[in-house]
Design a protein around this motif. Sequence first.
Motif, mmCIF file in Angstrom:
data_model
loop_
_atom_site.group_PDB
_atom_site.id
_atom_site.type_symbol
_atom_site.label_atom_id
_atom_site.label_comp_id
_atom_site.label_asym_id
_atom_site.label_seq_id
_atom_site.Cartn_x
_atom_site.Cartn_y
_atom_site.Cartn_z
ATOM 1 N N LEU A 107 0.818 -1.211 0.000
ATOM 2 C CA LEU A 107 0.000 0.000 0.000
ATOM 3 C C LEU A 107 0.854 1.265 0.000
ATOM 4 N N GLY A 108 2.110 1.143 0.427
ATOM 5 C CA GLY A 108 2.985 2.307 0.474
ATOM 6 C C GLY A 108 3.691 2.598 -0.836
ATOM 7 N N PHE A 109 3.522 1.725 -1.845
ATOM 8 C CA PHE A 109 4.208 1.912 -3.120
ATOM 9 C C PHE A 109 3.770 3.201 -3.800
ATOM 10 N N ASP A 110 2.442 3.441 -3.862
ATOM 11 C CA ASP A 110 1.958 4.660 -4.505
ATOM 12 C C ASP A 110 2.401 5.898 -3.727
ATOM 13 N N ASN A 111 2.491 5.770 -2.404
ATOM 14 C CA ASN A 111 2.978 6.873 -1.577
ATOM 15 C C ASN A 111 4.421 7.209 -1.932
ATOM 16 N N LEU A 112 5.231 6.166 -2.114
ATOM 17 C CA LEU A 112 6.638 6.362 -2.466
ATOM 18 C C LEU A 112 6.765 7.039 -3.826
ATOM 19 N N LEU A 113 5.907 6.664 -4.771
ATOM 20 C CA LEU A 113 5.908 7.306 -6.081
ATOM 21 C C LEU A 113 5.605 8.797 -5.949
ATOM 22 N N TYR A 114 4.597 9.111 -5.118
ATOM 23 C CA TYR A 114 4.228 10.515 -4.945
ATOM 24 C C TYR A 114 5.379 11.306 -4.330
ATOM 25 N N ILE A 115 6.002 10.748 -3.301
ATOM 26 C CA ILE A 115 7.120 11.432 -2.643
ATOM 27 C C ILE A 115 8.247 11.693 -3.641
ATOM 28 N N SER A 116 8.556 10.698 -4.475
ATOM 29 C CA SER A 116 9.642 10.836 -5.444
ATOM 30 C C SER A 116 9.339 11.919 -6.471
ATOM 31 N N ILE A 138 13.420 7.895 -11.655
ATOM 32 C CA ILE A 138 12.447 8.711 -12.367
ATOM 33 C C ILE A 138 13.136 9.881 -13.057
ATOM 34 N N GLU A 139 14.151 10.452 -12.406
ATOM 35 C CA GLU A 139 14.885 11.579 -12.997
ATOM 36 C C GLU A 139 15.633 11.141 -14.248
ATOM 37 N N ARG A 140 16.203 9.927 -14.229
ATOM 38 C CA ARG A 140 16.924 9.414 -15.400
ATOM 39 C C ARG A 140 15.971 8.947 -16.494
ATOM 40 N N ASN A 141 14.804 8.474 -16.102
ATOM 41 C CA ASN A 141 13.820 7.948 -17.054
ATOM 42 C C ASN A 141 12.532 8.745 -16.913
ATOM 43 N N ARG A 142 12.511 9.922 -17.515
ATOM 44 C CA ARG A 142 11.393 10.839 -17.317
ATOM 45 C C ARG A 142 10.067 10.264 -17.809
ATOM 46 N N MET A 143 10.120 9.293 -18.750
ATOM 47 C CA MET A 143 8.882 8.702 -19.254
ATOM 48 C C MET A 143 8.105 7.999 -18.147
ATOM 49 N N TYR A 144 8.832 7.513 -17.120
ATOM 50 C CA TYR A 144 8.162 6.816 -16.023
ATOM 51 C C TYR A 144 7.460 7.783 -15.078
ATOM 52 N N GLU A 145 7.728 9.078 -15.224
ATOM 53 C CA GLU A 145 7.032 10.062 -14.396
ATOM 54 C C GLU A 145 5.543 10.077 -14.741
ATOM 55 N N VAL A 146 5.234 9.974 -16.030
ATOM 56 C CA VAL A 146 3.835 9.913 -16.455
ATOM 57 C C VAL A 146 3.186 8.634 -15.918
ATOM 58 N N LEU A 147 3.925 7.532 -15.958
ATOM 59 C CA LEU A 147 3.404 6.275 -15.428
ATOM 60 C C LEU A 147 3.080 6.419 -13.944
ATOM 61 N N GLY A 148 3.988 7.043 -13.193
ATOM 62 C CA GLY A 148 3.748 7.253 -11.765
ATOM 63 C C GLY A 148 2.518 8.114 -11.521
#
Length: 274
Positions: free
Chosen positions: A22-31, A185-195
């Motif tokens: 359940l904390g995975f989405d939280n970690l994405l938001y923090i990043s 995420i910084e190195r792979n900006r495309m994954y920012e949209v996924l997050g």
Amino acid sequence: MDLLTLENLGTLVMLIFLQAVLGFDNLLYISIESQRAPIADQARVRRWGILIAIALRIILLFVMIQLLQVLSQTLFTLDFEGIITGEFTFATLVFLFGGGFIMYTAVKEIAHLLAVDHLGAGVDQKKRKSAASVIALIVFMNLIFSFDSILSAIAITTIFPILAIAILLSGVGMLLLADKVSEFIERNRMYEVLGLMVLLIVGVVLLGEGGHQAHMKLLGYEVIAMSKSTFYFSIVVLFIVQILQTGYRRKLDTVRKHRAAQVGPEAKPLGAVE
């Protein structure tokens, strides 16, 4: 010593796994959100945001255990037949508000990414927030994310020390992974949209959960909560599609470079004037 039983140990392992998932989405938001802070402060923002959030989550856990009955009491009802009906508690209001806020944040950030001309430059220096404001937002959103996970954990056990240990261990895991996820995420900006799409789905899940618990009907249709299995299946499919697209895009880039090399640097386009 009464806590050191095989049953409680098994419960602790289950809770740690639950908090991690359940904390995975939280970690994405923090990043993603930490990138809004000044570059020099981003690691500190993530660290302090998570530490303060962990402390507040334990306090929230204690309060929710003590006020479990109060949280489930109806605060008010809406009875506009054919438009909206429902019985709203404090818990359902948190779900509805949190889900709406997360969806707003995700849509706003996606719109921002589409409007930016040069993604490689990252966040515009003028649009960066102060470290304190980013930490405050991370803590606030962490509490919204935590509400669902804490309610799920309380449904398994109400033994405070076991719940607190699970929260602490999940928080340590977030501290260890936050910088690595942000760097990825910084190195792979495309994954920012996924997050951000994951956060958008999380918002839909929270809205559905709040509406379902409130027995809410919109325009005569009952609001049904999305099952956890459907949610995780959707997330897995999103990641698989993104990974396949990334691999396919790299192959296309390789083919284009190979064809460009065969044409040669001196080749002129059709219709060029000598």
